[in-house]
Write an enzyme that holds these catalytic residues in place. Structure first.
Site, mmCIF file in Angstrom:
data_model
loop_
_atom_site.group_PDB
_atom_site.id
_atom_site.type_symbol
_atom_site.label_atom_id
_atom_site.label_comp_id
_atom_site.label_asym_id
_atom_site.label_seq_id
_atom_site.Cartn_x
_atom_site.Cartn_y
_atom_site.Cartn_z
ATOM 1 N N LYS A 22 0.840 -1.209 0.000
ATOM 2 C CA LYS A 22 0.000 0.000 0.000
ATOM 3 C C LYS A 22 0.872 1.256 0.000
ATOM 4 O O LYS A 22 0.685 2.157 -0.812
ATOM 5 C CB LYS A 22 -0.893 -0.004 1.251
ATOM 6 N N ASN A 23 1.831 1.313 0.925
ATOM 7 C CA ASN A 23 2.581 2.553 1.089
ATOM 8 C C ASN A 23 3.557 2.817 -0.057
ATOM 9 O O ASN A 23 3.960 3.952 -0.269
ATOM 10 C CB ASN A 23 3.286 2.583 2.450
ATOM 11 N N ARG A 94 -3.703 10.951 4.560
ATOM 12 C CA ARG A 94 -2.564 11.870 4.668
ATOM 13 C C ARG A 94 -1.592 11.757 3.494
ATOM 14 O O ARG A 94 -0.916 12.728 3.146
ATOM 15 C CB ARG A 94 -1.807 11.596 5.962
ATOM 16 N N CYS A 118 -4.035 13.008 13.069
ATOM 17 C CA CYS A 118 -4.853 11.794 12.929
ATOM 18 C C CYS A 118 -4.739 10.990 14.204
ATOM 19 O O CYS A 118 -4.080 11.410 15.155
ATOM 20 C CB CYS A 118 -4.426 10.982 11.710
ATOM 21 N N ARG A 123 1.343 14.418 13.501
ATOM 22 C CA ARG A 123 1.838 14.190 12.152
ATOM 23 C C ARG A 123 1.910 15.455 11.290
ATOM 24 O O ARG A 123 1.201 15.580 10.279
ATOM 25 C CB ARG A 123 1.011 13.102 11.455
ATOM 26 N N PRO A 124 2.785 16.386 11.665
ATOM 27 C CA PRO A 124 2.939 17.593 10.840
ATOM 28 C C PRO A 124 3.588 17.270 9.495
ATOM 29 O O PRO A 124 4.088 16.164 9.287
ATOM 30 C CB PRO A 124 3.865 18.470 11.683
ATOM 31 N N VAL A 125 3.601 18.249 8.583
ATOM 32 C CA VAL A 125 4.263 18.058 7.270
ATOM 33 C C VAL A 125 5.360 19.102 7.070
ATOM 34 O O VAL A 125 5.752 19.399 5.951
ATOM 35 C CB VAL A 125 3.253 18.087 6.085
ATOM 36 N N ASP A 126 5.862 19.648 8.189
ATOM 37 C CA ASP A 126 6.882 20.702 8.100
ATOM 38 C C ASP A 126 8.140 20.246 7.344
ATOM 39 O O ASP A 126 8.755 21.037 6.628
ATOM 40 C CB ASP A 126 7.261 21.192 9.513
ATOM 41 N N LEU A 127 8.512 18.978 7.482
ATOM 42 C CA LEU A 127 9.737 18.508 6.810
ATOM 43 C C LEU A 127 9.551 18.480 5.294
ATOM 44 O O LEU A 127 10.489 18.754 4.541
ATOM 45 C CB LEU A 127 10.132 17.121 7.324
ATOM 46 N N ASP A 309 4.734 0.187 12.117
ATOM 47 C CA ASP A 309 3.500 -0.370 11.555
ATOM 48 C C ASP A 309 3.274 -1.837 11.931
ATOM 49 O O ASP A 309 2.250 -2.419 11.549
ATOM 50 C CB ASP A 309 3.500 -0.224 10.020
ATOM 51 N N ILE A 331 8.223 6.314 17.045
ATOM 52 C CA ILE A 331 7.924 7.057 15.813
ATOM 53 C C ILE A 331 6.707 7.973 16.010
ATOM 54 O O ILE A 331 6.737 9.135 15.640
ATOM 55 C CB ILE A 331 7.680 6.103 14.623
ATOM 56 N N ARG A 401 -8.643 -0.178 4.524
ATOM 57 C CA ARG A 401 -7.688 0.773 3.937
ATOM 58 C C ARG A 401 -6.365 0.082 3.617
ATOM 59 O O ARG A 401 -5.631 0.536 2.741
ATOM 60 C CB ARG A 401 -7.401 1.916 4.929
HETATM 61 C C1 EPZ Z 1 4.696 6.621 6.502
HETATM 62 O O1 EPZ Z 1 4.013 7.724 7.049
HETATM 63 C C2 EPZ Z 1 3.670 5.519 6.356
HETATM 64 N N1 EPZ Z 1 2.595 5.983 5.485
HETATM 65 C C3 EPZ Z 1 3.123 5.146 7.720
HETATM 66 O O2 EPZ Z 1 2.254 4.034 7.543
HETATM 67 C C4 EPZ Z 1 4.280 4.725 8.632
HETATM 68 O O3 EPZ Z 1 3.785 4.486 9.935
HETATM 69 C C5 EPZ Z 1 5.326 5.835 8.683
HETATM 70 O O4 EPZ Z 1 5.758 6.174 7.342
HETATM 71 C C6 EPZ Z 1 6.564 5.457 9.487
HETATM 72 O O5 EPZ Z 1 7.133 4.295 8.963
HETATM 73 C C7 EPZ Z 1 2.753 5.965 4.168
HETATM 74 O O6 EPZ Z 1 3.790 5.575 3.636
HETATM 75 C C8 EPZ Z 1 1.598 6.389 3.340
HETATM 76 P P1 EPZ Z 1 6.984 9.809 8.593
HETATM 77 P P2 EPZ Z 1 4.680 9.160 7.056
HETATM 78 O O7 EPZ Z 1 6.959 11.102 7.854
HETATM 79 O O8 EPZ Z 1 5.487 9.313 5.830
HETATM 80 C C9 EPZ Z 1 7.204 13.079 12.069
HETATM 81 C C10 EPZ Z 1 0.333 2.704 7.995
HETATM 82 O O9 EPZ Z 1 -0.202 2.136 8.981
HETATM 83 N N2 EPZ Z 1 7.150 14.073 10.984
HETATM 84 O O10 EPZ Z 1 8.137 8.902 8.403
HETATM 85 O O11 EPZ Z 1 3.616 10.146 7.322
HETATM 86 C C11 EPZ Z 1 5.896 12.301 12.181
HETATM 87 O O12 EPZ Z 1 4.937 13.006 12.932
HETATM 88 C C12 EPZ Z 1 0.963 4.055 8.126
HETATM 89 O O13 EPZ Z 1 0.352 2.200 6.864
HETATM 90 C C13 EPZ Z 1 7.325 15.419 11.277
HETATM 91 O O14 EPZ Z 1 7.524 15.796 12.442
HETATM 92 O O15 EPZ Z 1 5.634 9.019 8.318
HETATM 93 C C14 EPZ Z 1 6.371 11.032 12.831
HETATM 94 O O16 EPZ Z 1 6.477 11.205 14.205
HETATM 95 C C15 EPZ Z 1 0.541 4.901 9.230
HETATM 96 N N3 EPZ Z 1 7.272 16.334 10.252
HETATM 97 C C16 EPZ Z 1 7.765 10.834 12.241
HETATM 98 O O17 EPZ Z 1 8.168 12.106 11.736
HETATM 99 C C17 EPZ Z 1 7.060 15.952 8.955
HETATM 100 O O18 EPZ Z 1 7.015 16.814 8.086
HETATM 101 C C18 EPZ Z 1 7.843 9.817 11.083
HETATM 102 O O19 EPZ Z 1 6.836 10.117 10.147
HETATM 103 C C19 EPZ Z 1 6.905 14.584 8.665
HETATM 104 C C20 EPZ Z 1 6.955 13.662 9.697
#
Ligand code: EPZ
Length: 424
Positions: A22-23, A94, A118, A123-127, A309, A331, A401
């Site tokens: 999926k991811n 997201r 969520c 889960r911000p998107v600042d990065l 996950d 995480i 999902r």
């Molecule tokens: C991906 O989410 C996966 N989703 C998630 O799968 C998975 O849990 C996660 O990676 C970690 O492995 C998809 O691929 C669609 P991250 P993502 O950015 O990319 C923080 C599932 O069950 N962060 O690696 O959103 C964030 O809050 C799901 O299938 C920031 O602070 O995860 C988290 O604490 C749920 N700022 C950490 O980083 C940002 O801009 C890692 O998140 C981005 C992230």
């Protein structure tokens, strides 16, 4: 709304085919926006999140059609007619934020709704946004939307040093950098197999990428990308989830398409707990050795560490282990929502912040339960396989999902599991 009813106690024997990830699919699909030529993805999973991404891409003007019962996706973005990703779609999923990089890279502008928090955390998107800023984009946050534009219509290559590892931000920056002017270096990049899969697909489309699977990825921007055909990598989280089924219920199950390198840290933990994991031609075989599994400690980390996950599903197993296990979630800040539901099934779990201490019990008891996210839902199904009596898992739309035909896959191995239609 459907529920899943599991009558526990049946040993599992047989084989389970593992679907495409999926991811990975959710990051490969937006790659269509980078080229006027067609992109074909095979081994696609048939899931509601994939349908949501289809709807989003179609709303931008892409053509997306599912063939071979949904296993092949034909995508084409000859022209992009709309550069706004609407809140109504983004709030559902997201991963919608992953259209921002490609839109910005192809046409130099995009408006994408901010996803918001969520169930598992803020889960911000600042990065993601910092990476685009480093590549020269101007960003304006207004009315819940990111309004992004690239001066002169094109992003510029840059060194992007992520302060922490993010799968999504790495993917978004990688997608965008393929068409940027000049070289982009992503430092402290995520190393997940889904990122390697994305880089391989983009390379087939003509992108120049090196270093995927390491923490430094270098992308030499090109003027245009062309069409490609790519098979989606195996879903390592679906694989790990079904590896836990015989571990918790007993028996021996072959996971077709499974590869140890996709789940090495997790497989090591299963073996430490006393579960056999062996390579077989075309897959993996998992069998519980005699007696209860042993307690193990787990810390979630970015790949190649133990995946967040699979934390909920592993907790379900450890609820029945002989001894005390400690699970540390590093995480996401709020990813133990399954714990109170497992307590309803007779588990002994103490959650303090990001740490859960699980004292194994001889037997779980079936109960009506529900979950607020995908992995939590499937952990309750796994717990139900080992529980005495009936477990009824409601709100299964979360499950749909990320897992296709869960009741058929487990049922084929002897699990007593069915989907029941409920009113409302
Ligand atoms: C991906 O989410 C996966 N989703 C998630 O799968 C998975 O849990 C996660 O990676 C970690 O492995 C998809 O691929 C669609 P991250 P993502 O950015 O990319 C923080 C599932 O069950 N962060 O690696 O959103 C964030 O809050 C799901 O299938 C920031 O602070 O995860 C988290 O604490 C749920 N700022 C950490 O980083 C940002 O801009 C890692 O998140 C981005 C992230």
């Amino acid at each position: 709304m459907d529920s899943i009813v599991i009558t526990g106690g049946a040993e599992l024997n047989g084989s389970i085919p593992i679907a495409g990830a999926k991811n990975a699919c959710l990051t490969l699909m937006p790659a269509t926006l980078l080229s006027e030529e067609p992109l074909t993805l095979s081994n696609a999973p048939r899931l509601s999140d994939i349908r949501t991404m289809t709807t989003l891409l179609q709303s931008l003007g892409a053509e997306v059609s599912a063939m071979q019962d949904g296993k092949v996706l034909a995508l084409s973005s000859h022209a992009i007619s709309n550069h706004t990703a609407d809140y109504d779609i983004v709030r559902k999923m997201r991963a919608s934020i992953l259209v921002l990089g490609p839109l910005l890279a192809r046409d130099g502008h995009a408006i994408v709704s901010l996803p918001g928090g969520c169930a598992i955390g803020a889960r911000p998107v600042d990065l993601h946004l910092k990476a685009f800023e480093a590549m020269g984009a101007t960003l304006d946050l207004r009315d819940g939307y990111v309004h992004a534009s690239a001066p002169g219509g094109r992003l510029k290559g840059a060194v992007v040093a992520f302060p922490s590892v993010s799968v999504g931000a790495t993917e978004n920056a990688l997608l965008a950098a393929t068409l940027a002017k000049g070289t982009t270096v992503l430092k402290n990049a995520a190393r997940e197999p889904e990122i390697v899969d994305l880089a391989q697909c983009l390379r087939k489309m003509g992108a120049q990428i090196a270093g995927e699977g390491t923490s430094e990825i270098t992308i030499q921007g090109v003027d245009r990308l062309h069409g490609a055909t790519h098979p989606v990598v195996t879903d390592r989280i679906e694989l790990g989830t079904y590896m836990l089924a015989p571990a918790i219920a007993g028996g021996s199950v072959d996971l077709i398409g499974g590869r140890r390198d996709l789940v090495a840290a997790f497989a090591d933990k299963l073996e430490e707990a006393g579960v056999g994991v062996t390579d077989i031609p075309g897959g993996l075989r998992v069998a519980r050795r005699n007696g209860r599994v042993g307690a193990v400690n787990v810390v979630t980390e970015p790949f190649p560490g133990f995946p967040t996950d699979l934390q909920a599903q592993m907790m379900a197993l450890l609820c029945t282990a002989d001894g005390v296990s400690v699970l540390e979630e590093r995480i996401f800040e709020n990813r133990f929502m399954h714990a109170p539901e497992l307590l309803r099934m007779g588990a002994r779990i103490d959650v303090q912040g990001g740490t859960a201490t699980v004292t194994g019990v001889q037997r779980l008891r079936g109960a009506p339960v529900m979950a607020t996210d995908l992995r939590a839902s499937v952990s309750l199904i796994l717990a139900g396989l080992a529980a005495e009596g009936d477990t009824v898992v409601s709100r299964v739309y979360h499950l749909d999902r990320g897992y296709e035909r869960v009741e058929e896959k487990l049922g084929a191995c002897g699990a007593r599991i069915e989907r029941v239609k409920t009113d409302g």
